[in-house]
Scaffold this motif. Sequence first.
Motif, mmCIF file in Angstrom:
data_model
loop_
_atom_site.group_PDB
_atom_site.id
_atom_site.type_symbol
_atom_site.label_atom_id
_atom_site.label_comp_id
_atom_site.label_asym_id
_atom_site.label_seq_id
_atom_site.Cartn_x
_atom_site.Cartn_y
_atom_site.Cartn_z
ATOM 1 N N ASP A 46 32.696 39.956 30.821
ATOM 2 C CA ASP A 46 31.883 40.900 30.040
ATOM 3 C C ASP A 46 30.511 41.071 30.691
ATOM 4 O OD1 ASP A 46 33.961 41.174 28.221
ATOM 5 O OD2 ASP A 46 32.993 39.996 26.640
ATOM 6 N N LEU A 47 29.923 39.992 31.150
ATOM 7 C CA LEU A 47 28.641 40.066 31.855
ATOM 8 C C LEU A 47 28.784 40.878 33.143
ATOM 9 C CD1 LEU A 47 25.693 39.303 32.305
ATOM 10 C CD2 LEU A 47 26.479 37.161 33.313
ATOM 11 N N ALA A 48 29.883 40.666 33.862
ATOM 12 C CA ALA A 48 30.124 41.439 35.086
ATOM 13 C C ALA A 48 30.200 42.928 34.766
ATOM 14 C CB ALA A 48 31.403 40.969 35.773
ATOM 15 N N ALA A 49 30.823 43.273 33.639
ATOM 16 C CA ALA A 49 30.903 44.680 33.245
ATOM 17 C C ALA A 49 29.506 45.257 33.044
ATOM 18 C CB ALA A 49 31.739 44.828 31.970
ATOM 19 N N PRO A 73 42.927 41.894 26.392
ATOM 20 C CA PRO A 73 43.166 41.861 27.841
ATOM 21 C C PRO A 73 44.302 40.894 28.166
ATOM 22 C CG PRO A 73 41.235 40.565 27.301
ATOM 23 C CD PRO A 73 41.695 41.200 26.022
ATOM 24 N N ARG A 74 44.821 41.017 29.382
ATOM 25 C CA ARG A 74 45.882 40.132 29.868
ATOM 26 C C ARG A 74 45.259 39.100 30.797
ATOM 27 N NH1 ARG A 74 46.769 45.107 30.055
ATOM 28 N NH2 ARG A 74 46.581 45.400 32.286
ATOM 29 N N HIS A 75 45.550 37.853 30.535
ATOM 30 C CA HIS A 75 45.030 36.744 31.346
ATOM 31 C C HIS A 75 46.109 36.308 32.326
ATOM 32 C CE1 HIS A 75 41.462 35.650 28.777
ATOM 33 N NE2 HIS A 75 42.096 36.509 28.005
ATOM 34 N N HIS A 76 45.720 36.155 33.583
ATOM 35 C CA HIS A 76 46.609 35.675 34.639
ATOM 36 C C HIS A 76 45.833 34.631 35.441
ATOM 37 C CE1 HIS A 76 48.991 39.303 33.807
ATOM 38 N NE2 HIS A 76 47.872 39.989 33.951
ATOM 39 N N GLY A 77 45.834 33.397 34.986
ATOM 40 C CA GLY A 77 45.085 32.348 35.689
ATOM 41 C C GLY A 77 43.598 32.637 35.680
ATOM 42 N N ASP A 78 43.037 32.900 36.851
ATOM 43 C CA ASP A 78 41.602 33.162 36.995
ATOM 44 C C ASP A 78 41.272 34.653 36.955
ATOM 45 O OD1 ASP A 78 41.348 30.425 37.325
ATOM 46 O OD2 ASP A 78 41.510 30.566 39.510
ATOM 47 N N LYS A 99 39.519 45.001 35.947
ATOM 48 C CA LYS A 99 40.179 43.816 36.492
ATOM 49 C C LYS A 99 39.072 42.919 37.014
ATOM 50 C CE LYS A 99 43.709 42.160 39.651
ATOM 51 N NZ LYS A 99 44.764 42.557 40.617
ATOM 52 N N CYS A 100 39.091 41.666 36.590
ATOM 53 C CA CYS A 100 38.033 40.717 36.928
ATOM 54 C C CYS A 100 38.679 39.413 37.387
ATOM 55 C CB CYS A 100 37.169 40.489 35.684
ATOM 56 S SG CYS A 100 35.835 39.285 35.882
ATOM 57 N N ARG A 101 38.249 38.942 38.552
ATOM 58 C CA ARG A 101 38.755 37.668 39.081
ATOM 59 C C ARG A 101 37.576 36.725 39.222
ATOM 60 N NH1 ARG A 101 39.736 35.377 44.239
ATOM 61 N NH2 ARG A 101 38.933 37.252 45.228
ATOM 62 N N THR A 102 37.758 35.494 38.752
ATOM 63 C CA THR A 102 36.683 34.507 38.782
ATOM 64 C C THR A 102 37.092 33.275 39.587
ATOM 65 O OG1 THR A 102 37.376 33.247 36.826
ATOM 66 C CG2 THR A 102 36.000 35.196 36.442
ATOM 67 N N SER A 103 36.120 32.400 39.772
ATOM 68 C CA SER A 103 36.384 31.094 40.365
ATOM 69 C C SER A 103 37.250 30.292 39.388
ATOM 70 C CB SER A 103 35.057 30.374 40.627
ATOM 71 O OG SER A 103 34.317 30.263 39.426
ATOM 72 N N PRO A 104 37.896 29.237 39.846
ATOM 73 C CA PRO A 104 38.768 28.444 38.965
ATOM 74 C C PRO A 104 38.070 27.894 37.718
ATOM 75 C CG PRO A 104 39.236 27.893 41.242
ATOM 76 C CD PRO A 104 38.012 28.792 41.248
ATOM 77 N N ASP A 105 36.763 27.638 37.787
ATOM 78 C CA ASP A 105 36.053 27.152 36.598
ATOM 79 C C ASP A 105 35.610 28.291 35.675
ATOM 80 O OD1 ASP A 105 33.928 28.277 38.006
ATOM 81 O OD2 ASP A 105 32.840 26.387 38.245
ATOM 82 N N HIS A 106 35.897 29.528 36.061
ATOM 83 C CA HIS A 106 35.573 30.736 35.289
ATOM 84 C C HIS A 106 34.071 30.907 35.069
ATOM 85 C CE1 HIS A 106 39.863 30.565 33.380
ATOM 86 N NE2 HIS A 106 39.875 30.773 34.690
ATOM 87 N N LEU A 107 33.278 30.468 36.026
ATOM 88 C CA LEU A 107 31.829 30.621 35.927
ATOM 89 C C LEU A 107 31.270 31.646 36.909
ATOM 90 C CD1 LEU A 107 30.717 26.913 35.397
ATOM 91 C CD2 LEU A 107 30.710 28.766 33.709
ATOM 92 N N SER A 111 35.496 39.090 42.000
ATOM 93 C CA SER A 111 35.700 40.532 42.161
ATOM 94 C C SER A 111 35.769 41.172 40.779
ATOM 95 C CB SER A 111 36.962 40.841 42.964
ATOM 96 O OG SER A 111 38.116 40.433 42.271
ATOM 97 N N PHE A 112 35.286 42.411 40.709
ATOM 98 C CA PHE A 112 35.300 43.154 39.453
ATOM 99 C C PHE A 112 35.466 44.632 39.773
ATOM 100 C CE2 PHE A 112 34.607 43.636 35.004
ATOM 101 C CZ PHE A 112 34.024 44.873 34.855
ATOM 102 N N THR A 113 36.517 45.239 39.252
ATOM 103 C CA THR A 113 36.714 46.684 39.383
ATOM 104 C C THR A 113 36.867 47.259 37.976
ATOM 105 O OG1 THR A 113 39.106 46.404 39.654
ATOM 106 C CG2 THR A 113 37.786 46.529 41.668
ATOM 107 N N TYR A 114 36.490 48.515 37.824
ATOM 108 C CA TYR A 114 36.543 49.117 36.501
ATOM 109 C C TYR A 114 36.709 50.628 36.595
ATOM 110 C CZ TYR A 114 31.806 50.711 37.394
ATOM 111 O OH TYR A 114 30.713 51.316 37.944
ATOM 112 N N ARG A 115 37.085 51.199 35.475
ATOM 113 C CA ARG A 115 37.158 52.653 35.329
ATOM 114 C C ARG A 115 36.618 52.985 33.944
ATOM 115 N NH1 ARG A 115 42.195 54.638 37.317
ATOM 116 N NH2 ARG A 115 40.976 55.044 39.164
#
Length: 132
Positions: A46-49, A73-78, A99-107, A111-115
Amino acid sequence: MPPAKSLLLICAFALTVTVSAGAADPRLIASLGKLDPQTRLEQVCDLAAVNHIGTNGKLPRPDRAKSNVITPPRHHGDTIEGSGGAFRSGGKWYAFSFKCRTSPDHLNVLSFTYRIGAMIPKSKWPEYGLWD
């Protein structure tokens, strides 16, 4: 208010405040660490958005974003993907997909893409839990 919900609201506020600061406060990181991993993933994305959507120059910088407004949203690991998010910009709410991808600790967002979608009519705000 349950403690978990209070913590979530504090984190959401802190995330919004730190957007302009540009760096994560250690207290924010500590607060995020207390959230379950899925909630943390959503909050960080949400912050990335807020950070990314405001850079396109088409709308004023958003002051709030929620990844789970219209549909969950759909969660797929990180990674989290959604087509039912919403962000507030200039006092109006807009739909967005992302679509947002984070580090394994989710901090950290890797990458972040949006429309950006359509403006959400004010008549729908109560249904989606949105506010002025």
